[in-house]
Design a protein around this motif. Structure first.
Motif, PDB file in Angstrom:
ATOM      1  N   TYR A  93     -15.722   6.997  26.824  1.00 21.68           N
ATOM      2  CA  TYR A  93     -17.082   7.367  26.424  1.00 21.68           C
ATOM      3  C   TYR A  93     -17.426   6.880  25.023  1.00 21.68           C
ATOM      4  O   TYR A  93     -18.592   6.731  24.691  1.00 21.68           O
ATOM      5  N   SER A  94     -16.382   6.645  24.189  1.00 20.99           N
ATOM      6  CA  SER A  94     -16.707   6.173  22.838  1.00 20.99           C
ATOM      7  C   SER A  94     -17.138   4.716  22.858  1.00 20.99           C
ATOM      8  O   SER A  94     -17.738   4.246  21.900  1.00 20.99           O
ATOM      9  N   GLN A  95     -16.834   3.985  23.950  1.00 16.90           N
ATOM     10  CA  GLN A  95     -17.175   2.559  23.986  1.00 16.90           C
ATOM     11  C   GLN A  95     -18.488   2.271  24.683  1.00 16.90           C
ATOM     12  O   GLN A  95     -18.927   1.127  24.712  1.00 16.90           O
ATOM     13  N   VAL A  96     -19.087   3.278  25.296  1.00 12.04           N
ATOM     14  CA  VAL A  96     -20.339   3.010  26.011  1.00 12.04           C
ATOM     15  C   VAL A  96     -21.508   3.618  25.248  1.00 12.04           C
ATOM     16  O   VAL A  96     -21.342   4.504  24.409  1.00 12.04           O
ATOM     17  N   ASP A  97     -22.656   3.104  25.565  1.00 13.63           N
ATOM     18  CA  ASP A  97     -23.874   3.480  24.857  1.00 13.63           C
ATOM     19  C   ASP A  97     -24.704   4.367  25.776  1.00 13.63           C
ATOM     20  O   ASP A  97     -25.082   3.953  26.872  1.00 13.63           O
ATOM     21  N   PHE A  98     -24.919   5.606  25.363  1.00 14.01           N
ATOM     22  CA  PHE A  98     -25.793   6.473  26.159  1.00 14.01           C
ATOM     23  C   PHE A  98     -26.411   7.530  25.263  1.00 14.01           C
ATOM     24  O   PHE A  98     -25.932   7.783  24.163  1.00 14.01           O
ATOM     25  N   ASP A  99     -27.476   8.140  25.746  1.00  8.15           N
ATOM     26  CA  ASP A  99     -28.174   9.163  24.971  1.00  8.15           C
ATOM     27  C   ASP A  99     -27.885  10.531  25.560  1.00  8.15           C
ATOM     28  O   ASP A  99     -27.562  10.666  26.733  1.00  8.15           O
ATOM     29  N   VAL A 100     -28.033  11.546  24.713  1.00  9.59           N
ATOM     30  CA  VAL A 100     -27.897  12.924  25.182  1.00  9.59           C
ATOM     31  C   VAL A 100     -29.296  13.525  25.233  1.00  9.59           C
ATOM     32  O   VAL A 100     -29.903  13.764  24.197  1.00  9.59           O
ATOM     33  N   PRO A 101     -29.840  13.713  26.428  1.00  9.91           N
ATOM     34  CA  PRO A 101     -31.193  14.278  26.506  1.00  9.91           C
ATOM     35  C   PRO A 101     -31.185  15.755  26.107  1.00  9.91           C
ATOM     36  O   PRO A 101     -30.279  16.500  26.494  1.00  9.91           O
TER      37      PRO A 101
END
Lengths: 224, 386
Positions: free
Chosen positions: B258-266
């Motif tokens: 998860y530290s290597q991927v780009d995502f947002d926390v809604p």
């Protein structure tokens, strides 16, 4: 239905050709019963999800077998699908639900938990080892959880049983289709006894050993 | 045609309590344990005044199977399959929670391929879990179509899992030391096909429910949960994030890849049922993003680094580890005495804490909204009772 099943055999039997007529009525009643099963929505755990896939979801459709009218009230249902584990606290409620259903009522035990306790068979202090310890079960569907296809096979087996199994001559008596035979020299009592021995062996704890282990362990744990 | 939609201001300040000029009397209603809207065998005791809910008390134990106690009787690998049956909609995340605490304590090594596979299947299952929630939520609100749509698309992920894992629901896949099987040769192709399919279906979901003014008006302003109360009650996952707290273990304590991927926390703003709905819809899109970034970059390597029959010994002591499942934080506390079986295992399950928020949400509201609030928490009852 009550009038037909209670009085019809007595009226018809003495007539010439009456027995044939009773058999024909039997077939008609059983055919209509088997194709209009209304299941009670009773899911306790994981199997309920696969039950949902089988009954209501897009890929499989229970309506083809006349059994899609899921009823939340036991008084309107005649098929109790036990989907999931039954624990000691739920057991009286399951019995109540069964007794609230109107005759004729049928029970399917779906999944290992409802058949024998499944993965919770050993070392669990609450699980009921099989729903048939509480209520009579007509069809067992194995699997953990069973696939929707397996569930349909169970439903078709139940329909077959209803069509062949009951006569208005003896209401309430069902004949089960013979599906498997026991091995030579083994009786049901042997299996039951072996099972009871195993369970009592698991349920008994040697208190001296357990206490000694606990004391040893708590001394070890002081550092944390 | 113009339609009236609640503004944000109205949702924050609006009065959610119901009042009646008639003189009423308090009475009790017993909801469950056999009830179609309690998602299993949950029992709620309601104290009502007319149509107003004065108090909700959940009564537990109708599916208590003693999983924690059973864990003491087997070794660590034997405990993994039991947690499948806790929160069966996030079985893989549950597996990972146990695996993580054992691996951390026993200092077992993994490689990038194992972590990539674990992250991928967990995100797929998050989508799958939210799809099921979406369908059942629609059904609890009185519409049957979302149920068909949600479960139709859920079957696609079931098929992907079935090819690789061999199971549809109770996976038993992520194990201490790796994953049970390598991914199926078709896995990458199937997942890509699913993503293309699912992205074309998301507008359908939106058109059916998100943009539906009836749904919006039904959900807005009911079941409000403030950020302070959510934290105080120990709520996690979408329930906490809908109240405006951006707490996600995938961001704050990254595990796997998860530290290597780009995502947002809604995050939501008000903490009402609509925010909880919206957060989960957005999470599905974020999970699609994560899967898209990882699916082409699965590294090569072994997928199981210990011998299957190897006895895993965990050093004596207290170990803790947690993951973010589709419903919140699942923590596993492991007390070991150095043997190959745990001395005590405790699971801090997300649903248990989330469930107690229903008292906060429903008190003062109307009984007609209770099922919508309960469904918006997305509870799985065997996870509460264990």
């Amino acid at each position: 239905m009550g009038v037909i099943t209670d009085n019809l055999p007595g009226v018809l039997e003495p007539l010439p050709g009456g027995s044939v007529l009773v058999t024909a009525v039997d077939q008609l009643i059983n055919w209509s019963r088997s194709n209009s099963l209304w299941p009670l929505t009773f899911g306790t755990s994981c199997c309920a999800i696969e039950m949902m896939m089988a009954t209501g979801a897009a890929r499989h459709d229970m309506a083809r077998f006349g059994a899609e009218v899921a009823r939340p009230s036991p008084r309107q249902a005649d098929l109790l699908v036990i989907a999931g584990t039954i624990v000691k606290r739920m057991a009286p409620r399951l019995r109540t639900l069964y007794e609230q259903m109107a005759e004729p009522r049928y029970v399917m035990a779906t999944g290992s938990c409802a058949i024998c306790g499944g993965p919770f068979m050993y070392h669990s202090y609450t699980t009921i080892r099989g729903a048939d310890e509480i209520i009579p079960v007509d069809v067992y569907v194995p699997g953990c959880p069973p696939r929707p296809e397996a569930f349909f096979y169970g439903l078709l087996t139940l329909q077959k049983m209803i069509r062949e199994g009951e006569s208005i001559r003896h209401p309430g008596e069902r004949r089960r289709p013979v599906l498997a035979a026991l091995p030579e020299g083994m009786t049901l009592d042997d299996i039951r006894k072996e099972m009871q021995d195993l369970l009592s062996h698991d349920a008994n704890v040697n208190m001296t050993d357990a206490a000694a282990e606990g004391a040893h362990y708590s001394a070890e744990l002081k550092d944390f | 045609m113009s339609v009236h939609v609640s503004t944000l201001q109205a949702r924050i300040t609006g009065e959610s309590t119901a009042s009646s000029p008639l003189s009423t009397e308090e009475y009790f209603v017993n909801m469950g344990p056999q009830h179609p809207s309690t998602h299993g065998v949950l029992r709620l005791v309601l104290r009502l005044d007319g149509e107003t809910v004065r108090e909700v008390v959940p009564v537990l134990g109708y599916i208590h199977r003693g999983i924690e106690k059973m864990g003491e009787h087997g070794n660590y690998r034997q405990f993994v399959h039991l947690v499948d049956r806790m929160d069966y909609l996030s079985a893989l995340a549950n597996n990972w929670a146990v695996t993580m605490v054992v691996e951390k304590a026993a200092k077992m090594e993994t490689n990038d391929r194992i972590q990539a596979i674990r992250t991928l299947v967990c995100e797929l299952q998050r989508i799958q879990s939210h799809q099921l929630w979406w369908g059942v939520f629609g059904m609890d609100l009185g519409g049957f179509t979302p149920f068909f749509y949600g479960l139709r698309d859920r079957e696609q992920i079931c098929d992907i899992f079935e090819k690789t894992i061999g199971a549809r629901l109770t996976m038993n896949y992520i194990q201490p030391g790796g994953v049970m099987f390598d991914i199926h040769p078709d896995f990458v192709k199937d997942v890509k096909a699913f993503l293309t399919y699912f992205k074309s279906k998301m507008p359908e979901y939106d058109a059916l429910m998100t943009e539906n003014v009836i749904i919006q008006e039904r959900l807005r302003g009911i079941g409000k949960l403030s950020a302070e109360r959510a934290i105080a009650l120990g709520a996690t996952g979408p329930v906490l994030r809908a109240s405006g707290v951006a707490h996600d273990l995938r961001k704050s304590e990254p595990y796997g890849l998860y530290s290597q991927v780009d995502f947002d926390v809604p995050v939501g703003t008000v903490g009402d049922c609509w925010d909880r709905y919206w957060v989960r819809m957005e999470e599905m899109r974020q999970s699609v993003r994560i899967v898209e970034q990882l699916i082409d970059n699965i590294p090569e390597g072994k997928t199981f680094l210990v011998k299957p029959a190897a006895k895993i010994k965990v050093p004596a002591g207290v170990h803790y580890s947690h993951v973010e499942t589709a419903r919140g934080v699942l923590g596993v506390l492991l007390v070991s005495n150095g043997k190959d079986a745990p001395y005590r295992i405790h699971c801090r399950t997300p649903n248990f804490n989330n469930l107690w928020c229903i008292g906060e949400m429903a008190t003062g509201g109307r009984i007609g909204d209770l099922v919508a609030m309960l469904s918006s928490i997305d509870i799985v009852v065997p996870d509460i009772d264990r």
